[in-house]
Design a protein around this motif. Structure first.
Motif, PDB file in Angstrom:
ATOM      1  N   ASP A   1      -3.128   5.294  -2.684  1.00 61.89           N
ATOM      2  CA  ASP A   1      -2.685   4.421  -1.599  1.00 61.89           C
ATOM      3  C   ASP A   1      -3.521   3.153  -1.482  1.00 61.89           C
ATOM      4  OD1 ASP A   1      -4.951   5.584  -0.637  1.00 61.89           O
ATOM      5  OD2 ASP A   1      -4.082   6.287   1.237  1.00 61.89           O
TER       6      ASP A   1
ATOM      7  N   LYS B   1       0.886  -1.158   0.000  1.00 55.68           N
ATOM      8  CA  LYS B   1       0.000   0.000   0.000  1.00 55.68           C
ATOM      9  C   LYS B   1       0.925   1.209   0.000  1.00 55.68           C
ATOM     10  CE  LYS B   1      -3.717   2.265   2.438  1.00 55.68           C
ATOM     11  NZ  LYS B   1      -4.651   2.214   3.545  1.00 55.68           N
ATOM     12  N   THR B   2       1.035   1.877  -1.134  1.00 51.44           N
ATOM     13  CA  THR B   2       1.934   3.007  -1.280  1.00 51.44           C
ATOM     14  C   THR B   2       1.237   4.266  -0.792  1.00 51.44           C
ATOM     15  OG1 THR B   2       2.867   1.934  -3.217  1.00 51.44           O
ATOM     16  CG2 THR B   2       3.400   4.246  -2.916  1.00 51.44           C
ATOM     17  N   ASP B   3       1.672   4.790   0.322  1.00 52.28           N
ATOM     18  CA  ASP B   3       1.065   5.980   0.917  1.00 52.28           C
ATOM     19  C   ASP B   3       2.018   7.147   0.702  1.00 52.28           C
ATOM     20  OD1 ASP B   3      -0.338   7.828   2.332  1.00 52.28           O
ATOM     21  OD2 ASP B   3      -0.152   6.837   4.269  1.00 52.28           O
ATOM     22  N   THR B   4       1.866   7.822  -0.438  1.00 47.58           N
ATOM     23  CA  THR B   4       2.790   8.903  -0.775  1.00 47.58           C
ATOM     24  C   THR B   4       2.083  10.015  -1.535  1.00 47.58           C
ATOM     25  OG1 THR B   4       4.872   9.428  -1.857  1.00 47.58           O
ATOM     26  CG2 THR B   4       3.499   7.819  -2.944  1.00 47.58           C
TER      27      THR B   4
ATOM     28  N   ARG C   1      -2.767  11.573  -4.081  1.00 51.26           N
ATOM     29  CA  ARG C   1      -2.060  10.339  -3.738  1.00 51.26           C
ATOM     30  C   ARG C   1      -2.856   9.099  -4.137  1.00 51.26           C
ATOM     31  NH1 ARG C   1      -2.498   9.994   2.813  1.00 51.26           N
ATOM     32  NH2 ARG C   1      -4.370   8.752   2.811  1.00 51.26           N
TER      33      ARG C   1
END
Length: 84
Positions: free
Chosen positions: A16, A4-7, A14
């Motif tokens: 996520d 889970k890319t939280d950026t 974003r």
């Protein structure tokens, strides 16, 4: 890999959500030596490779990042086993 890319990148919206981004392989080996009947020393070595060619960075599905790397991990443990 199912990260889970939280950026937030360059002020864009974003992305996520969980998604399949790649794969990883690893192998490990260890040795445990017991001495004085209750004490031990254990050495573990683990190595692997991670390849993630599809890391989502924005809500637009065509925008993505990629990364790949090797890793090597070594653990040394000293302990004891006692009955309670």
């Amino acid at each position: 890999m199912y990260p889970k890319t939280d950026t937030t990148l360059l002020g864009n919206e974003r992305h996520d959500d969980y998604h399949i981004s790649g794969y990883g392989l690893s192998a490990g080996v260890g040795l445990n030596v017991t001495f004085l009947k209750h004490f031990f020393i254990q050495v573990d070595l683990k190595a692997g490779y991670i390849n993630m060619p599809n890391v989502k960075i924005k809500a637009n599905s065509s925008d993505k990042a990629s990364q790949d790397f090797f890793f090597l991990q070594n653990n040394i443990l000293i302990g004891g086993r006692f009955r309670l």
